[in-house]
Design an enzyme around this catalytic site. Sequence first.
Site, PDB file in Angstrom:
ATOM      1  N   GLU A 132      42.291  29.560  34.487  1.00 60.41           N
ATOM      2  CA  GLU A 132      42.656  28.950  33.188  1.00 60.41           C
ATOM      3  C   GLU A 132      43.135  27.654  33.624  1.00 60.41           C
ATOM      4  O   GLU A 132      43.308  26.587  32.933  1.00 60.41           O
ATOM      5  CB  GLU A 132      43.476  29.486  32.297  1.00 60.41           C
ATOM      6  CG  GLU A 132      44.931  30.100  32.574  1.00 60.41           C
ATOM      7  CD  GLU A 132      45.223  31.020  33.746  1.00 60.41           C
ATOM      8  OE1 GLU A 132      44.351  31.522  34.056  1.00 60.41           O
ATOM      9  OE2 GLU A 132      46.223  31.647  33.830  1.00 60.41           O
TER      10      GLU A 132
ATOM     11  N   HIS B 231      44.186  31.380  39.022  1.00 61.72           N
ATOM     12  CA  HIS B 231      44.583  31.003  37.572  1.00 61.72           C
ATOM     13  C   HIS B 231      43.058  30.376  37.118  1.00 61.72           C
ATOM     14  O   HIS B 231      43.167  29.060  37.352  1.00 61.72           O
ATOM     15  CB  HIS B 231      45.651  30.492  37.220  1.00 61.72           C
ATOM     16  CG  HIS B 231      46.878  31.279  37.576  1.00 61.72           C
ATOM     17  ND1 HIS B 231      47.048  32.265  36.293  1.00 61.72           N
ATOM     18  CD2 HIS B 231      47.677  31.866  38.381  1.00 61.72           C
ATOM     19  CE1 HIS B 231      48.158  33.165  36.734  1.00 61.72           C
ATOM     20  NE2 HIS B 231      48.557  32.592  37.923  1.00 61.72           N
TER      21      HIS B 231
ATOM     22  N   CYS C 219      45.502  37.469  37.954  1.00 59.14           N
ATOM     23  CA  CYS C 219      46.675  37.306  38.757  1.00 59.14           C
ATOM     24  C   CYS C 219      47.247  38.889  38.680  1.00 59.14           C
ATOM     25  O   CYS C 219      46.879  39.764  39.356  1.00 59.14           O
ATOM     26  CB  CYS C 219      47.592  36.222  38.270  1.00 59.14           C
ATOM     27  SG  CYS C 219      48.954  35.930  39.201  1.00 59.14           S
TER      28      CYS C 219
END
Lengths: 202, 259
Positions: free
Chosen positions: A186, A184, A78
């Site tokens: 994650e 993202h 990001c």
Amino acid sequence: MIQVIDYKAGNLTSVVKTLRYLGAETNVTQDPELVRSASKIVLPGVGHFQATQLLADLGITDAVRESIARGAWFLGICVGLQWLFEGSTEAPATAGLGQFGGMCERFPAMYDGAELKSPHVGWNSLENVRDDSRLLRGLPAGGFVYYTHSWRAPVVASTAAETHYGGSFTAAVERDNVMGVQFHPEKSSAVGLHVLQNFVEL
Amino acid sequence: MLTKRIIACLDVRGGRVVKGIQFVDIIDAGDPAELAHRHAAAGADEIVLLDITATHEGRGTLIDTVQRTAATLFVPFTVGGGIRSAEDAAAVFDAGADKVSINSSAVARPELIGEIGSSFGAQAVIVAIDARRAKDSADPVGDAEVYVSGGRKPTGRRVVEWAIEAEQRGAGEILLTSMDTDGMRNGFDCELTARVSEAVQIPVIASGGAGTAAHFAEVFQRGKADAALAASIFHFGVTDSRALKDELRRAGVPVRLPC
């Protein structure tokens, strides 16, 4: 051991949790010496580009530069991807690492004659995925990943995948040992875990 | 293409997921961590956990429930309920939340929106608005009123104006719940959702009234929602997100599939 850089910018907890879930030995650090000697570095981040100023203040910018030069694997997430470019109009006085050319800019308020909502929040697809990308190896075509951002990096020669929202922007960038993702991983379910697994296995 | 999000909501009370009808008549629906994972596996794009009685009872958010739920959840995770300060928000983020949802506390002290945003980014702040149409007004949608404290207290504020102020103060998204349609499974309040969505640049999450796939298609198309949230239709196996998305795709709504 993966050194995850802590510069007080958001998604650190989630990134570390995910890397550990994938079995990676992970250490959270603000110490430039640990960064300088690392074999793998992750720079997470969500929020304002201004936060990256702390990297220079802590002496981490120079340490990352040296690590990359000697071949350490680097992944920016990001704002961490945006930092790899020359800078961002979000914080013009704060320089990026300059690994890739171009500035990060805000999404336009209008695109193609219609209002464009911003931030770009949600699941969008990866397009034009480069076959030789090590980070994106084995991803299903048109895989969806989760985004939340108002600024974006331009498409450059090292762009490894694009996403379309108000035009194309860099979803992933990769040149040799230097990598970044605007989305993202994650928070991107199986597709995101796959990307991080690829990085862990490098 | 950016897809429309389906968000599964877990209303939590005393560590258990519960579901009420128009904010009352509560029934038990299970363990939050277990349900969050079940929803994510079934294709939900995000999970929201709301500690529905936190404000009302003056209690902090259930940090350990958040921690347990976030431990192996790899989709965006929002937590709301009882967050009154940037410190409360920090504790929730530390426990693994990606976003916080603030409601009563933002109405009481609107500066809170910017305080959380400046530390954690605007994307991490959802301002939740509980809305009720102004039945006696000539413009019941335009004059819809903001309620706080779990829908117990009217504020005299107009919904559209509060949404615009929340955006100006740095909210990343608006979560708009219609108290008129909540729990009834007769469809979202599309008129109110469209009115708010047109008034702000940030994404609007519609909530309250989901019963069928057609209701979701309607709130995305006519209601101009960027995301839609539902609880009870998922908890009791009426449908799951994947089945819902298959139907939405057939209706021409862009959704994340496969998921």
